[in-house]
Design an enzyme around this catalytic site. Structure first.
Site, PDB file in Angstrom:
ATOM      1  N   GLY A  11       0.862  -1.279   0.146  1.00  0.00           N
ATOM      2  CA  GLY A  11       0.103   0.080  -0.013  1.00  0.00           C
ATOM      3  C   GLY A  11       0.960   1.437   0.108  1.00  0.00           C
ATOM      4  O   GLY A  11       0.622   2.105   0.428  1.00  0.00           O
ATOM      5  N   GLY A  14      -0.186   4.829  -1.108  1.00  0.00           N
ATOM      6  CA  GLY A  14      -1.459   5.205  -0.673  1.00  0.00           C
ATOM      7  C   GLY A  14      -1.231   6.361   0.426  1.00  0.00           C
ATOM      8  O   GLY A  14      -0.017   6.892   0.514  1.00  0.00           O
ATOM      9  N   TYR A  15      -1.995   7.115   1.035  1.00  0.00           N
ATOM     10  CA  TYR A  15      -1.901   8.540   1.717  1.00  0.00           C
ATOM     11  C   TYR A  15      -1.053   8.320   2.948  1.00  0.00           C
ATOM     12  O   TYR A  15      -0.160   9.040   2.930  1.00  0.00           O
ATOM     13  CB  TYR A  15      -3.376   8.683   2.494  1.00  0.00           C
ATOM     14  CG  TYR A  15      -3.487   9.789   2.996  1.00  0.00           C
ATOM     15  CD1 TYR A  15      -3.385  11.048   2.369  1.00  0.00           C
ATOM     16  CD2 TYR A  15      -3.913  10.052   4.299  1.00  0.00           C
ATOM     17  CE1 TYR A  15      -3.401  12.385   2.988  1.00  0.00           C
ATOM     18  CE2 TYR A  15      -3.820  11.420   4.984  1.00  0.00           C
ATOM     19  CZ  TYR A  15      -3.573  12.331   4.414  1.00  0.00           C
ATOM     20  OH  TYR A  15      -3.693  13.854   5.133  1.00  0.00           O
ATOM     21  N   ARG A  36       1.685  -3.466  -7.738  1.00  0.00           N
ATOM     22  CA  ARG A  36       0.425  -4.617  -7.939  1.00  0.00           C
ATOM     23  C   ARG A  36       0.144  -4.268  -9.479  1.00  0.00           C
ATOM     24  O   ARG A  36      -0.205  -3.172  -9.912  1.00  0.00           O
ATOM     25  CB  ARG A  36      -0.582  -4.264  -7.220  1.00  0.00           C
ATOM     26  CG  ARG A  36      -0.431  -4.698  -5.587  1.00  0.00           C
ATOM     27  CD  ARG A  36      -1.462  -4.256  -4.613  1.00  0.00           C
ATOM     28  NE  ARG A  36      -2.693  -4.831  -4.986  1.00  0.00           N
ATOM     29  CZ  ARG A  36      -4.033  -4.340  -4.654  1.00  0.00           C
ATOM     30  NH1 ARG A  36      -4.022  -3.154  -3.702  1.00  0.00           N
ATOM     31  NH2 ARG A  36      -5.092  -5.198  -4.836  1.00  0.00           N
ATOM     32  N   LYS A  45      -0.217   6.458  -9.542  1.00  0.00           N
ATOM     33  CA  LYS A  45       0.327   5.552  -8.531  1.00  0.00           C
ATOM     34  C   LYS A  45       1.762   5.060  -9.317  1.00  0.00           C
ATOM     35  O   LYS A  45       2.991   4.872  -8.563  1.00  0.00           O
ATOM     36  CB  LYS A  45      -0.313   4.092  -8.520  1.00  0.00           C
ATOM     37  CG  LYS A  45      -1.453   4.222  -7.586  1.00  0.00           C
ATOM     38  CD  LYS A  45      -2.275   3.141  -7.394  1.00  0.00           C
ATOM     39  CE  LYS A  45      -3.425   3.239  -6.326  1.00  0.00           C
ATOM     40  NZ  LYS A  45      -4.145   2.036  -6.179  1.00  0.00           N
ATOM     41  N   LYS A 134     -10.972  -5.404  10.525  1.00  0.00           N
ATOM     42  CA  LYS A 134      -9.414  -5.432  11.040  1.00  0.00           C
ATOM     43  C   LYS A 134      -9.418  -6.530  12.241  1.00  0.00           C
ATOM     44  O   LYS A 134      -8.292  -7.007  12.278  1.00  0.00           O
ATOM     45  CB  LYS A 134      -9.341  -4.024  11.567  1.00  0.00           C
ATOM     46  CG  LYS A 134      -9.169  -2.816  10.406  1.00  0.00           C
ATOM     47  CD  LYS A 134      -8.625  -1.771  11.192  1.00  0.00           C
ATOM     48  CE  LYS A 134      -7.927  -0.526  10.146  1.00  0.00           C
ATOM     49  NZ  LYS A 134      -7.404   0.413  10.615  1.00  0.00           N
ATOM     50  N   HIS A 268     -17.978   7.252  12.704  1.00  0.00           N
ATOM     51  CA  HIS A 268     -16.680   7.668  13.322  1.00  0.00           C
ATOM     52  C   HIS A 268     -16.618   8.820  13.987  1.00  0.00           C
ATOM     53  O   HIS A 268     -15.706   9.049  15.058  1.00  0.00           O
ATOM     54  CB  HIS A 268     -15.608   7.479  12.239  1.00  0.00           C
ATOM     55  CG  HIS A 268     -15.595   6.285  11.601  1.00  0.00           C
ATOM     56  ND1 HIS A 268     -14.615   5.923  10.443  1.00  0.00           N
ATOM     57  CD2 HIS A 268     -15.980   4.780  11.874  1.00  0.00           C
ATOM     58  CE1 HIS A 268     -15.018   4.525  10.229  1.00  0.00           C
ATOM     59  NE2 HIS A 268     -15.637   3.950  10.879  1.00  0.00           N
TER      60      HIS A 268
END
Length: 310
Positions: A11, A14-15, A36, A45, A134, A268
């Site tokens: 990843g 990503g951020y 990937r 990317k 998770k 959240h």
């Protein structure tokens, strides 16, 4: 000098992932980044990956649809850090990590990011999906006896500080905009600069004190209420903002008719700003706090972050 672990970041474009890669390189680790093939024609990317390569990272091609390729990638590293997205408004790929866990069984440690899902058993729908998935991944990690560290990074500054913790915007309010204050704005929240997340995480890579524990990133000067955040902005900007207090009941009622991503976000925010889920507990012996472990890190203070917007 001790030999630094070799790190594989999954990843990495990503951020948070890109910050992890940058910190790993900066701290002198041999750094691998998963590339990937599913990214296809995503030029942004690719450009991020190539920029990492210029800085000394090694790109490793592997696919979650090809388990053998994942195993080969994992075998290159001592530590695997997974930053795959678990937010509804981007992508929600948490359970893909189960395939990574299968590959890691033959390798080293795993790091995981976000709010601590072990403390979120009563989370509201649909945002509870993130925490439940998770926990599925955590169970797989622990059932496989994989050495691990979980990183609880709390509220990313980019999403929660500049906007004074408002939903639907990322920048401070203009003169004619109102600021919603959640339930009086008196609940403690933890704000963390994203680059500091990368720094603290990589610091923990070769630290035995973090083995099989959760590391909470809770920099003491960045633990404050929303009300204190707003007051800090008013002092720095020299402008008073229009405030509207919103009760918990009215805030939850705003979920009605919204799409899944928005309802997850509202849920959240409720747990963070009304229940205080990030700071309403003491960090026990089975966990650690990053800024205490690594006092040499000069973390970004909230007031320093806000000054970017002046």
């Amino acid at each position: 000098m001790a030999i630094k672990s070799k790190v594989l970041v999954v990843g990495g474009t990503g951020y948070i992932g890109r910050r992890i890669v940058a910190a790993s390189l900066a701290q002198g680790h041999t750094t691998y980044v998963l590339k990937r093939p599913e990214s296809g024609l995503d030029i942004e990317k690719l450009q991020i990956l190539l920029s990492f390569k210029k800085q000394g990272a090694h790109l490793v091609e592997a696919s979650f649809s090809d388990q053998d390729s994942l195993v080969r990638a994992v075998k290159l590293a001592d530590v695997v850090i997974c930053t795959m997205s678990g937010v509804h408004f981007r992508s929600h790929n948490i359970l893909l990590q189960l395939k990574l866990v299968e590959a890691i069984k033959r390798a080293g440690n795993v790091k995981e990011f976000g709010m601590d899902p072990a403390r979120m058993g009563g989370a509201l729908e649909p945002g509870n999906e993130t925490f439940e998935q998770k926990m599925v991944v955590r169970k797989a990690i622990e059932d496989a006896n994989i050495p691990h560290t979980y990183v609880s990074a709390n509220c990313f500054a980019g999403y929660f500080v500049g906007n004074l913790s408002q939903l639907g915007t990322l920048t401070p309010p203009s003169r004619d905009q109102q600021v919603v204050i959640y339930g009086g704005g008196n609940v403690k929240v933890v704000y963390v600069d994203e680059d500091d997340v990368g720094t603290y995480t990589i610091k923990a890579v070769d630290d035995e004190r973090t083995l099989n524990k959760t590391v909470y990133i809770r920099p003491p000067e960045n633990v404050m209420t929303q009300g204190e955040l707003v007051a800090m902005w008013e002092k720095l900007s020299g402008q008073q903002v229009q405030k509207v207090d919103l009760s918990a009941q009215d805030f939850l009622a705003s979920m009605e008719g919204k799409d899944v991503a928005t309802r997850a976000g509202i849920g959240h925010f409720y747990h963070i700003f009304y229940e205080g889920c990030l700071a309403n507990f003491e960090i026990g012996e089975d966990a650690a706090e990053a800024s205490s472990l690594y006092p040499e890190v000069k973390y970004t203070r909230v007031h320093e972050y806000l000054q970017i917007f002046l």
